[in-house]
Design an enzyme around this catalytic site. Structure first.
Site, PDB file in Angstrom:
ATOM      1  N   GLU A 262      21.826 -23.661 -31.531  1.00  0.00           N
ATOM      2  CA  GLU A 262      22.441 -22.900 -30.722  1.00  0.00           C
ATOM      3  C   GLU A 262      21.538 -22.880 -29.451  1.00  0.00           C
ATOM      4  O   GLU A 262      20.546 -22.500 -29.400  1.00  0.00           O
ATOM      5  CB  GLU A 262      22.568 -21.384 -31.092  1.00  0.00           C
ATOM      6  CG  GLU A 262      23.100 -20.307 -30.255  1.00  0.00           C
ATOM      7  CD  GLU A 262      24.395 -20.911 -29.604  1.00  0.00           C
ATOM      8  OE1 GLU A 262      24.478 -20.866 -28.199  1.00  0.00           O
ATOM      9  OE2 GLU A 262      25.621 -21.153 -30.274  1.00  0.00           O
TER      10      GLU A 262
ATOM     11  N   THR B 255      31.706 -17.562 -27.920  1.00  0.00           N
ATOM     12  CA  THR B 255      32.550 -16.614 -26.725  1.00  0.00           C
ATOM     13  C   THR B 255      33.045 -15.475 -27.513  1.00  0.00           C
ATOM     14  O   THR B 255      33.154 -14.523 -26.735  1.00  0.00           O
ATOM     15  CB  THR B 255      33.768 -17.706 -26.731  1.00  0.00           C
ATOM     16  OG1 THR B 255      33.291 -18.759 -26.087  1.00  0.00           O
ATOM     17  CG2 THR B 255      34.719 -16.948 -25.723  1.00  0.00           C
TER      18      THR B 255
ATOM     19  N   GLY C 284      26.853 -16.177 -31.627  1.00  0.00           N
ATOM     20  CA  GLY C 284      28.140 -15.450 -31.565  1.00  0.00           C
ATOM     21  C   GLY C 284      29.115 -16.097 -31.138  1.00  0.00           C
ATOM     22  O   GLY C 284      30.299 -15.734 -31.142  1.00  0.00           O
TER      23      GLY C 284
ATOM     24  N   HIS D  57      56.171   6.785 -43.451  1.00  0.00           N
ATOM     25  CA  HIS D  57      56.705   7.416 -42.316  1.00  0.00           C
ATOM     26  C   HIS D  57      55.698   8.626 -42.102  1.00  0.00           C
ATOM     27  O   HIS D  57      55.231   9.074 -42.934  1.00  0.00           O
ATOM     28  CB  HIS D  57      57.937   8.251 -42.373  1.00  0.00           C
ATOM     29  CG  HIS D  57      58.548   9.006 -41.407  1.00  0.00           C
ATOM     30  ND1 HIS D  57      59.187   8.397 -40.474  1.00  0.00           N
ATOM     31  CD2 HIS D  57      58.236  10.236 -41.262  1.00  0.00           C
ATOM     32  CE1 HIS D  57      59.358   9.462 -39.372  1.00  0.00           C
ATOM     33  NE2 HIS D  57      58.802  10.533 -40.099  1.00  0.00           N
TER      34      HIS D  57
END
Length: 459
Positions: free
Chosen positions: A34, A41, A39, A441
Site C-alpha cells: 500500500e 477509496t 482502506g 407494517h
C-alpha cells in the site's frame, strides 16, 4: 535479497485486505503493498467520509424543518464546517487504522509501504526491494478524472477527494457533473448553507438512468434550491475577480455562472499509470482499465485485477464481490463469475435512489414482454409519517417467466427496502414469492407486494 511469497496483493482497498485474510488462513504467505492510505477509496475519500458528511447535512436539513414536526427552534440553523470535518475525520481514521492494524498483525502477512511497479510477470519492486510471487492480485483502485477542458490549468478547482478537506463553507459551489458523485455533493453543500449550481453537459442529470428517475431526482434537488444548467456544451473554467466562473453554451440561460468554488465531478480514472504493466505484459483498454475475464484473470496467467481498476464495477460492493469470486475459485475450486452478479447501485442523495437489475430502458430495448408496477411514495405510510414522501418505486417483471427483471426505489429507506427484491432475484424465484409475502407494517418494503399485485403490461 529478493523475498518470495505465495501471493502479492497490490492495494489495500476493499478487496485487498479481505483477500489477504482469506489466503493467509489457507496457509499462504502474502505480501500486501500500500503506497498511501489503508482502506482505499471507500474508507478514505469515498463512501465513509461522504456518507458521514451526508449525515451531517441531513441533520441540518431536519433541524431547519423542525416546525413541520411540531418542533420549534429559536435560532437559525448554522453549520460549523470544522466540526463536520472533525467528525468525518474521526470516523475515517478509525476505519483506516483498524484495517492497517489488522493487516500488520496478520499471521503470514507482510506489509510493504510504497509504490509497486512490475519488474516481470512474477516480480514487483517496492522502493529498493524486489518481491516475487506466482500469484499477483491488483487492487489499485481509481481516482477523480480531470478532463483537459479550457481553463483547467489556470483556474483553481476541487475534486471529490480535495473537497473533503474544505473546512469552510463556499458561498456558491459550482458542481461540474450531474451524476452520482456530483449530485451527492451538490445536495450536501446546499444543506450546509451554500448556493449550489450543477452544470451537466447532457440534457438531464443522471443521464444514463431512466427518464422518470432523472426527473424525480431533479425535482427533489430543485425543491431545495439547487440550480441546474443542462445541455451545457463547451464548458470552460474562468477566473472572475476574487471568485471563479464556468463559461458554457446552453440551449437556455446565461452563458456564464459565477461562484466561489468549482467542484469537478466528471468521472474517475484507474490508478494503473505507474504500475509498469508493460513489463508484465498485462493489457489495458483505451481508458487504462486492466482487461480481465469473467473470473477476473488478466491477460497474464497468475495475475488478477480486482476492484475499480478492472472496469467491471465501480462500487465497494462490487470490489468486495471481486474478492469473493477470486478467493472461492482459487481456494474452493468454485466456478464463480462476474457475470453471475446482478447490477445494484444507489445514489445517496436524500431520499436515496436504489436500483437493481435492468432499467426500464434496457427492458424496452430487449423487446421482451414485460409487466411494470409503480407506486408513489405518498402511498407509503412510513414515508408519510416520517414527513419524507418524495419519490416513487417501480418494478419490472418478465411476463412469461414471472421473474423480476429490475426495480428502482427513489424514496426514504429505498436503499434498504430494495434488498428484498434483490434477494428474490438471486433466488430465481417468481415475483409471486414476494407479492404473497407479508411484510411488517409500517415499513417502506410493505408496499412492494402491493405494487407487484397491480402490475400492467409495459407498453
Amino acid at each position: 535479497m529478493k523475498q518470495s511469497f505465495d501471493a502479492i496483493i497490490v492495494g489495500a482497498g476493499q478487496a485487498g485486505p479481505s483477500l489477504a485474510g482469506r489466503l493467509t488462513q489457507a496457509g499462504w504467505t502474502v505480501a500486501i503493498v500500500e503506497r498511501k492510505l489503508f482502506g482505499g477509496t471507500c474508507v478514505n475519500n469515498g463512501c465513509t467520509p461522504t456518507k458521514a458528511m451526508v449525515a451531517s447535512a441531513h441533520a441540518a436539513h431536519i433541524a431547519r424543518r423542525g416546525s413541520d414536526f411540531g418542533v420549534i427552534r429559536r435560532e437559525p440553523v448554522s453549520v460549523d464546517m470544522k466540526q463536520v470535518l472533525a467528525r468525518k475525520d474521526a470516523i475515517v481514521m478509525k476505519s483506516r487504522t483498524g484495517i492497517e492494524s489488522w493487516l500488520r498483525g496478520m499471521e503470514r502477512c507482510t506489509v510493504f509501504t510504497g509504490t509497486a511497479r512490475f519488474v516481470s510477470p512474477n516480480e514487483i519492486r517496492v522502493g529498493d526491494e524486489v518481491i516475487h510471487a506466482k500469484n499477483i492480485f491488483l487492487n489499485v483502485g481509481a481516482r477523480p478524472a480531470v478532463p483537459d477542458m479550457p481553463g483547467v490549468h489556470e483556474v483553481p478547482f476541487l475534486t471529490s477527494t480535495t473537497v473533503l478537506d474544505l473546512d469552510e463553507l463556499p458561498q456558491h459551489l459550482i458542481v461540474v457533473g450531474g451524476s452520482y458523485v456530483g449530485l451527492e455533493f451538490a445536495q450536501m453543500y446546499r444543506r450546509f448553507g451554500a448556493e449550489v449550481t450543477v452544470v451537466e453537459r447532457k440534457a438531464r442529470i443522471i443521464p444514463n438512468e431512466d427518464h422518470d428517475l432523472s426527473s424525480g431526482v431533479q425535482e427533489i434537488l430543485q425543491s431545495e434550491g439547487i440550480q441546474l444548467r443542462l445541455d451545457a456544451n463547451c464548458i470552460r473554467l474562468e477566473n472572475d475577480g476574487e471568485g471563479v466562473a464556468i463559461g458554457l453554451d446552453c440551449l437556455e440561460g446565461h452563458p456564464r455562472v459565477v461562484g466561489s468554488r468549482i467542484l469537478l465531478a466528471v468521472g474517475r480514472r484507474p490508478n494503473t499509470d505507474d504500475l509498469g504493466l508493460a513489463a508484465a505484459g498485462v493489457r489495458t483498454d483505451e481508458r487504462g482499465y486492466i482487461t480481465a475475464d469473467d473470473q477476473l484473470q488478466t491477460s497474464v496467467a497468475g495475475i488478477w485485477a480486482l476492484g475499480d481498476c478492472n472496469g467491471r464495477g465501480a462500487f465497494t460492493h462490487t470490489s468486495y464481490n471481486d474478492f469473493e469470486i477470486v478467493a472461492d475459485n482459487l481456494l474452493d475450486k468454485a466456478l464463480r463469475r462476474v457475470s453471475d452478479r446482478i447490477p445494484v447501485s444507489a445514489l445517496y442523495i436524500d431520499p436515496p435512489l436504489a436500483q437493481v437489475g435492468l432499467t426500464e430502458i434496457q427492458v424496452r430495448e430487449s423487446g421482451r414482454a414485460a409487466l411494470i408496477g409503480t407506486r408513489p411514495m405518498t402511498k407509503v405510510g412510513r414515508a408519510v409519517e416520517k414527513g419524507e414522501s418524495q419519490g416513487f418505486m417501480k418494478i419490472l417483471v418478465d411476463a412469461e417467466s414471472k421473474k423480476i427483471l429490475g426495480a428502482a426505489i427513489l424514496g426514504t429507506g429505498g436503499d434498504e427496502a430494495i434488498h428484498c427484491i434483490l434477494s428474490t432475484m438471486y433466488a430465481g424465484a417468481p415475483y409471486t414469492t414476494l407479492s404473497h409475502a407479508v411484510h411488517i407494517h409500517p415499513t417502506v418494503s410493505e408496499l412492494i407486494p402491493t405494487m407487484l399485485q397491480s402490475m400492467t403490461p409495459l407498453r
